[in-house]
Design an enzyme around this catalytic site. Sequence first.
Site, PDB file in Angstrom:
ATOM      1  N   CYS A 139       0.837  -1.214   0.000  1.00 33.15           N
ATOM      2  CA  CYS A 139       0.000   0.000   0.000  1.00 33.15           C
ATOM      3  C   CYS A 139       0.862   1.252   0.000  1.00 33.15           C
ATOM      4  O   CYS A 139       1.950   1.265   0.572  1.00 33.15           O
ATOM      5  CB  CYS A 139      -0.846   0.056   1.265  1.00 33.15           C
ATOM      6  SG  CYS A 139      -1.823  -1.377   1.517  1.00 33.15           S
ATOM      7  N   GLY A 182      -4.831 -16.815  -7.681  1.00 33.11           N
ATOM      8  CA  GLY A 182      -5.413 -15.482  -7.776  1.00 33.11           C
ATOM      9  C   GLY A 182      -6.194 -15.290  -9.061  1.00 33.11           C
ATOM     10  O   GLY A 182      -7.336 -15.772  -9.199  1.00 33.11           O
TER      11      GLY A 182
END
Length: 312
Positions: free
Chosen positions: A139, A274
């Site tokens: 992030c 994923g």
Amino acid sequence: MPKQDFSTSTQPDMCVDLNGLTLKNPITVASGTYGFGREYAEWIDLNILSAISVKGLTLEPREGNEGRRIVETPMGMLNSVGLQNPGVHYFIENEIPFLRSYDLKIIANINGNTIEEYCQMAELLSDADVDSIELNISCPNVKNGGLAFGTNPAVVQDVVKRVRKASKKHLIVKLSPNVTDIKEIARIVEAEGADCISLINTLSGMGIDIYKRKPFLKRGNGGLSGPAVKPIAVRMVYDVHSAVKIPILGMGGISTGEDAVEFMLAGASAIAIGTANFANPLAPKKVLEGLTQYLKQYHYDAAKKLTGDLRI
Ligand SMILES: Cc1cc2nc3c(=O)[nH]c(=O)nc-3n(C[C@H](O)[C@H](O)[C@H](O)COP(=O)(O)O)c2cc1C
């Protein structure tokens, strides 16, 4: 070569241990690609999965990024979803009870604008019914010009140290591949007390619409995932395995049993699927069956024996 029948060979022991997080098999699903499991439950028996890493959680709910969020690329995709999620409080109240009706481990993927936010979430989740916290350090660090936490060794040290103090839960730290030396980052994460390392998150990428002469994604760049990133991910798992002793949850472009075997030979103890889930909701079943067949064919009596069993 004549086709061999492995149906009669003994079932290998599929159980693996991520340093305190015991999984009934090595197959998990990657954060941000499986929501909280609800949509997939209509397609696949979630009990097949050993664990789910839930959609990246933030302290407050987030709407995510505006504009186009997904672009298909050769052998993969670019995304700029921007952590759309209902927030950690909603997750604790509404999603944990749903997931607890299945036989799988719950990994809470946490994301912060600041180290303080990461710590607050880790504290909140300490008292919640989750099995592990996955600290996503990709992030942007709001107090540091938006540079990702995971790209600066000193910041990685600080965030892992403080989150480790904030929570007694099993702690996975998820590494960003957008770094010069992944081994250096992995060693710091281990030294600061992480129980496990997961990698790789998406690679920074960009696509341009040549007819509009604009990037496809409003923000310009996004995260590249899918088969295109697999060789980079395998190399990074291999490098990290040579640098640390804690177990690795490997991911990046896995869609078949053979892919899972490759990651485990490189040093992963378990793997996550994923992007492949978007194309094939049954991918985890396919990967589990393919891995089991490989273990039987090559006479492994336990999945854990595959980890790092590379002949060099
Ligand atoms: C649409 C999308 C959303 C994602 N969201 C998150 C997230 O919230 N937190 C996180 O740690 N990783 C997130 N990821 C990264 C994946 O968990 C995974 O690390 C990466 O995509 C590589 O695996 P894959 O190639 O099998 O998709 C996201 C990936 C995609 C494609």
